[in-house]
Design a protein around this motif. Structure first.
Motif, PDB file in Angstrom:
ATOM      1  N   TYR A 140      -3.539  10.180  -3.766  1.00 19.47           N
ATOM      2  CA  TYR A 140      -4.279   8.914  -3.705  1.00 19.47           C
ATOM      3  C   TYR A 140      -3.471   7.888  -2.919  1.00 19.47           C
ATOM      4  O   TYR A 140      -2.246   8.010  -2.768  1.00 19.47           O
ATOM      5  N   ASP A 141      -4.183   6.869  -2.455  1.00 17.62           N
ATOM      6  CA  ASP A 141      -3.517   5.664  -1.979  1.00 17.62           C
ATOM      7  C   ASP A 141      -3.565   4.650  -3.119  1.00 17.62           C
ATOM      8  O   ASP A 141      -4.564   4.566  -3.828  1.00 17.62           O
ATOM      9  N   VAL A 142      -2.483   3.885  -3.280  1.00 20.81           N
ATOM     10  CA  VAL A 142      -2.447   2.868  -4.329  1.00 20.81           C
ATOM     11  C   VAL A 142      -2.184   1.520  -3.673  1.00 20.81           C
ATOM     12  O   VAL A 142      -1.183   1.360  -2.961  1.00 20.81           O
ATOM     13  N   ALA A 143      -3.077   0.579  -3.894  1.00 14.97           N
ATOM     14  CA  ALA A 143      -2.954  -0.727  -3.251  1.00 14.97           C
ATOM     15  C   ALA A 143      -2.721  -1.809  -4.294  1.00 14.97           C
ATOM     16  O   ALA A 143      -3.335  -1.811  -5.359  1.00 14.97           O
ATOM     17  N   VAL A 144      -1.807  -2.735  -3.950  1.00 16.43           N
ATOM     18  CA  VAL A 144      -1.482  -3.863  -4.813  1.00 16.43           C
ATOM     19  C   VAL A 144      -1.875  -5.149  -4.091  1.00 16.43           C
ATOM     20  O   VAL A 144      -1.580  -5.322  -2.905  1.00 16.43           O
ATOM     21  N   ILE A 145      -2.581  -6.024  -4.800  1.00 16.63           N
ATOM     22  CA  ILE A 145      -2.814  -7.376  -4.282  1.00 16.63           C
ATOM     23  C   ILE A 145      -2.306  -8.345  -5.334  1.00 16.63           C
ATOM     24  O   ILE A 145      -2.688  -8.249  -6.508  1.00 16.63           O
ATOM     25  N   GLY A 146      -1.466  -9.274  -4.899  1.00 17.19           N
ATOM     26  CA  GLY A 146      -0.873 -10.205  -5.863  1.00 17.19           C
ATOM     27  C   GLY A 146      -0.087  -9.412  -6.891  1.00 17.19           C
ATOM     28  O   GLY A 146       0.713  -8.551  -6.535  1.00 17.19           O
ATOM     29  N   ASN A 147      -0.320  -9.676  -8.162  1.00 17.08           N
ATOM     30  CA  ASN A 147       0.436  -8.942  -9.178  1.00 17.08           C
ATOM     31  C   ASN A 147      -0.418  -7.873  -9.857  1.00 17.08           C
ATOM     32  O   ASN A 147      -0.092  -7.412 -10.938  1.00 17.08           O
ATOM     33  N   LYS A 148      -1.500  -7.487  -9.197  1.00 22.32           N
ATOM     34  CA  LYS A 148      -2.419  -6.523  -9.816  1.00 22.32           C
ATOM     35  C   LYS A 148      -2.587  -5.250  -8.977  1.00 22.32           C
ATOM     36  O   LYS A 148      -2.472  -5.273  -7.754  1.00 22.32           O
ATOM     37  N   ILE A 149      -2.864  -4.148  -9.671  1.00 20.78           N
ATOM     38  CA  ILE A 149      -3.326  -2.945  -8.979  1.00 20.78           C
ATOM     39  C   ILE A 149      -4.735  -3.265  -8.463  1.00 20.78           C
ATOM     40  O   ILE A 149      -5.631  -3.584  -9.254  1.00 20.78           O
ATOM     41  N   LEU A 187       0.856  -1.190   0.000  1.00 22.80           N
ATOM     42  CA  LEU A 187       0.000   0.000   0.000  1.00 22.80           C
ATOM     43  C   LEU A 187       0.890   1.238   0.000  1.00 22.80           C
ATOM     44  O   LEU A 187       1.715   1.427   0.904  1.00 22.80           O
ATOM     45  N   LEU A 188       0.741   2.043  -1.035  1.00 20.23           N
ATOM     46  CA  LEU A 188       1.485   3.304  -1.121  1.00 20.23           C
ATOM     47  C   LEU A 188       0.529   4.398  -0.679  1.00 20.23           C
ATOM     48  O   LEU A 188      -0.466   4.690  -1.364  1.00 20.23           O
ATOM     49  N   LYS A 189       0.800   4.974   0.491  1.00 21.84           N
ATOM     50  CA  LYS A 189      -0.141   5.905   1.113  1.00 21.84           C
ATOM     51  C   LYS A 189       0.110   7.340   0.680  1.00 21.84           C
ATOM     52  O   LYS A 189       1.249   7.815   0.678  1.00 21.84           O
ATOM     53  N   ASN A 190      -0.999   8.018   0.348  1.00 18.68           N
ATOM     54  CA  ASN A 190      -0.988   9.469   0.189  1.00 18.68           C
ATOM     55  C   ASN A 190       0.041   9.955  -0.825  1.00 18.68           C
ATOM     56  O   ASN A 190       0.749  10.933  -0.599  1.00 18.68           O
ATOM     57  N   ALA A 191       0.108   9.244  -1.930  1.00 22.92           N
ATOM     58  CA  ALA A 191       1.105   9.559  -2.953  1.00 22.92           C
ATOM     59  C   ALA A 191       0.605  10.654  -3.886  1.00 22.92           C
ATOM     60  O   ALA A 191      -0.598  10.851  -4.036  1.00 22.92           O
ATOM     61  N   GLN A 192       1.540  11.354  -4.499  1.00 22.09           N
ATOM     62  CA  GLN A 192       1.194  12.268  -5.587  1.00 22.09           C
ATOM     63  C   GLN A 192       1.075  11.405  -6.845  1.00 22.09           C
ATOM     64  O   GLN A 192       2.071  11.136  -7.513  1.00 22.09           O
ATOM     65  N   VAL A 193      -0.135  10.942  -7.126  1.00 23.19           N
ATOM     66  CA  VAL A 193      -0.320  10.001  -8.223  1.00 23.19           C
ATOM     67  C   VAL A 193      -0.393  10.748  -9.555  1.00 23.19           C
ATOM     68  O   VAL A 193      -1.071  11.761  -9.673  1.00 23.19           O
ATOM     69  N   THR A 194       0.368  10.240 -10.514  1.00 27.21           N
ATOM     70  CA  THR A 194       0.301  10.748 -11.884  1.00 27.21           C
ATOM     71  C   THR A 194      -0.072   9.575 -12.775  1.00 27.21           C
ATOM     72  O   THR A 194       0.756   8.711 -13.035  1.00 27.21           O
ATOM     73  N   ASP A 195      -1.318   9.526 -13.163  1.00 27.69           N
ATOM     74  CA  ASP A 195      -1.841   8.408 -13.950  1.00 27.69           C
ATOM     75  C   ASP A 195      -2.720   8.976 -15.049  1.00 27.69           C
ATOM     76  O   ASP A 195      -3.949   8.916 -14.991  1.00 27.69           O
TER      77      ASP A 195
END
Lengths: 354, 411
Positions: free
Chosen positions: A41-50, A24-32
């Protein structure tokens, strides 16, 4: 109808709450840019997927939770022009230790590598027109002025694109490129900004950086960028000759563009979503939920820096991009600052250590 | 009038050439050259691939190329005594890994054996800008395959290894034995015999399982000669460096050092642990040589390049000057290349590294993946190899593009 939407959201929320995140990448400056996301945003990874990109994802639900607030979090970068070849004079220029520390999770080789060991980096290739192998990892056909005819024919046959390396007669040759074909080395010495480039761009021809040992000159790039002729894609063309002095690695190359006036977001866009679409892999270069978890965590350092072009002219700069963490296929493959590592005092006995 | 002007101009330009006896001057840096007792601000001049002068205030006008390095440390080109640039699957090419991190000389630790050295020479040594030296493996086929393959005593020929050493004295500086999984001391003893015949030291790794009938104590005291090198010194899983119960340094480590056995860091992916290194250093047991064991795995994990390994030792209390000594003079001496290498003495080959000691908060990971925070980090800023500037992090040796005209590639 409105109540229905609220109900759906309420129903969906508990399902999310039961998820356990691997990273879990918390409170990131997301550029997507693929998903029009630019902000916290927070970005969460489970297994090999976003798994999820959202707000207030609980750190307590994550095996590894990282405060990413000082960093940009972007899709894994895509370098659409590279030279990794283990047979080049025994140089064994391997992709992983040049790509992963630069946030590059997908590298496209210019010319199929003759012999390449297993790599963590996703490898694709632009191949010679005569290439007879399988199509699986082929991103397109490579062309110079001599081979352009054959390359265009091969590309038609394989329903793919051409990457044209340019040359003395680019202005004429580019007229023959089709929408979606790519001209690389766009800021080379032979190609100052000219009307034929804008005409080609208007037709849908893409322009790529392809830095390398000879493809990137500030005296060409700076005025072109000032006049709004930005690259569609930023690639390194990295090879044994360009690693040391011009430093054509991806982070340094992006930094050059940031110090030429582009924003970090503009630079990142050109090495993620734009690159993915250029090589017709729209499933890459995005942080869409369900996409393969290829992620780069990038710091913008402030200070006094300098950058070289292919001719070794220097560009003074005040910002430098540095990749601090890379996730490839759900695994942390680079973590220069130990963001995911335990402190040695708290690590307890070093057990299960082979 | 015009003729006079032309004459005058020619005289002036000739004068300018005469006033530029140096190819390159590094100006305003803090020179640390332990071999010559220099630890202060000096300028360093290079001509014809050699160190031409080290002194205060060499005018920039006396150089064709001038590099402002104030605020940085100018040291002899770093020597990585334990690198992997040939042989096993995870070797790296030196030019894109050593030169950007300030190592101008790498010593390949056992990648090649007497059967494969010619190939090593042809494919790597001859193509490298980095100076590549070799510890030749006692295994004829070099470092290939798993531990079983590397334990084949039938392929450990001391005489053939020594012949290869004698044929390639310019490159081969010692013998390596590693990853030996058999019982007894065959590998070490064959390596030592090759070393004796070839007149070079041997380097031994940490592969000392007590269940294969060997102990660290016996290996160090009974099987190594003065000048032989024990690498992976902080790998406590196999080297019993510290008493497991008291944490005290084993007496035989001190005894071995007293007898002249050398201890090498050899960080790698498995051999630098904070818990071990901190205790050993606290008891005064420092590595004689700082080296990386850099390979395709370790470069992505603990990132143990030379400045990283030096920073880690400084975190444990070593001074910068001492870290430089153990990365230049000491390795050069151990491989019999001092003072040819490891100094900035006038007349020496111009291998120079310029280090940036950055202040901030930085994390350093050990081989277990545990981090330790520090407030300073060494980073390589400039590398000069054989008098030629090969790496320049910030382009400080080059003119600003907008005032340099229609330049071609500027050397």
């Amino acid at each position: 109808v409105k109540r229905g939407v609220v109900m759906l959201v309420l129903l969906a929320a508990p399902a999310g709450a039961q998820e356990i995140y691997d990273i879990l990448l918390k409170n990131a400056q997301v550029t997507d840019p693929a998903n029009h996301r630019a902000g916290r945003y927070d970005v969460a990874v489970i297994g090999n997927k976003i798994a999820r990109v959202g707000h207030d994802l609980p750190a307590a639900h994550a095996r590894i939770a990282i405060d990413a607030s000082p960093y940009y979090v972007t899709p894994g970068l895509i370098d659409i022009r590279t030279h990794f070849d283990s047979e080049a004079g025994g140089r064994n220029l391997q992709p992983d230790h040049h790509c992963l520390p630069n946030g590059v999770t997908t590298a496209v080789l210019a010319g199929a590598a003759k012999k390449m060991g297993p790599a963590k980096t996703r490898l694709l290739a632009f191949v010679e027109p005569e290439y007879a192998g399988g199509i699986e990892n082929v991103a397109g056909i490579l062309a110079d002025e001599r081979t352009l005819d054959r390359a265009l024919k091969a590309a038609e046959l394989r329903h793919t694109i051409v990457m044209f390396e340019g040359g003395e007669h680019s202005a004429e040759a580019v007229k023959r490129l089709r929408p979606g074909d790519i001209q690389t080395h766009m800021y080379s010495r032979q190609t100052p900004l000219a009307p034929w480039m804008r005409e080609a761009r208007a037709r849908g021809v893409l322009f790529d950086v392809g830095h390398g040992a000879d493809g990137f000159w500030f005296r060409i790039a700076a005025p072109a960028i000032r006049q709004g002729f930005l690259p569609d894609t930023i690639s390194t063309d990295i090879d044994a000759a360009s690693i040391l002095l011009p430093r054509a690695d991806m982070m340094t190359t992006l930094s050059k563009f940031v110090n030429l006036g582009m924003t970090p977001e503009q630079a990142i866009e050109r090495a993620t979503v734009n690159a993915a679409h250029a090589i017709r892999h729209p499933e890459l270069g995005t942080l869409s939920e369900g996409a393969v978890a290829d992620i780069a965590v990038v710091e913008v350092e402030h200070g006094q820096f300098g950058f070289l072009d292919s001719g070794h002219g220097r560009l003074p700069g005040d910002r430098r991009l540095r990749c601090v963490l890379t996730v490839r296929n759900g695994a942390i493959v680079w973590d220069s600052d130990g963001l995911s590592a335990p402190d040695w005092i708290k690590a307890g006995p070093y057990t299960n250590f082979k | 009038m015009r003729l006079v002007l032309i004459c005058l101009l020619s005289v002036l330009s000739a004068g300018a050439i005469l006033a530029q006896p140096f190819d390159l001057v590094l100006k305003g840096g803090h020179v640390i050259d332990p071999a010559n007792g220099i630890d202060g601000i000096r300028d360093v001049a290079v001509s014809g691939g050699r160190i031409a002068a080290v002194r205060a205030d060499i005018p920039a006008t006396q150089a064709r190329k001038y590099v402002a390095v104030a605020g940085l440390y100018v040291v002899p080109g770093l020597i990585d005594l334990h690198a992997h640039v040939f042989g096993n699957d995870s070797h790296l090419f030196p030019d894109d890994t050593a030169l950007p991190t300030g190592a101008t000389t790498v010593v390949d630790a056992g990648g090649s054996g007497w059967r494969t050295f010619e190939e090593f020479h042809r494919t790597v040594i001859a193509h490298s800008r980095t100076r590549v030296l070799a510890l030749i493996n006692i295994l004829g086929k070099g470092m290939q395959g798993g531990e079983k393959d590397q334990s084949d005593t039938g392929d450990m020929d001391s005489a053939k290894t020594a012949e290869t050493i004698q044929r390639h004295r310019d490159e081969i500086v010692g013998v390596k034995t590693a990853h030996f999984d058999g019982t007894g001391y065959t590998a070490i003893d064959r390596a030592r015999e090759a070393g004796r015949l070839g007149g070079v030291p041997i380097m031994v790794d940490d592969k000392i399982f007590t269940n294969t009938g060997r102990t660290t104590r016996e290996e160090l005291l009974d099987h190594l000669r003065p000048g032989d090198i024990h690498t992976h010194m902080f790998n406590d899983r196999q080297i019993e460096m510290l008493d497991r119960f008291t944490g005290k340094l084993q007496p035989y480590m001190i005894e071995a050092r007293r007898r002249g056995v050398k201890f090498d860091m050899g960080h790698g992916a498995g051999s630098f642990l904070w818990t071990v290194a901190a205790k050993a250093v606290a008891q005064g047991f420092l590595p004689d040589t700082i080296s990386t064991d850099l390979h395709a795995t370790s470069i992505l994990a603990g990132q143990p390049d030379m400045p990283n390994c030096m920073s880690k030792m400084m975190l444990l209390g070593m001074s910068l000057a001492d870290a430089v000594l153990r990365s230049t003079v000491n390795p050069a001496k151990e491989i019999g290349r001092y003072p040819e290498l490891g100094t900035l003495g006038v007349g020496s080959g111009a291998d120079i590294t310029v280090l940036d000691l950055r202040k901030g908060v930085f994390a350093f990971k050990d081989a277990w993946g545990a981090k330790r925070l520090a407030t300073q980090r060494l980073e390589n800023a400039v590398t000069i190899r054989d008098g030629i500037l090969v790496y320049d992090r910030d382009g400080r040796a080059f003119p600003v593009w907008s005032s340099a005209g229609e330049y071609e590639v500027i050397p």
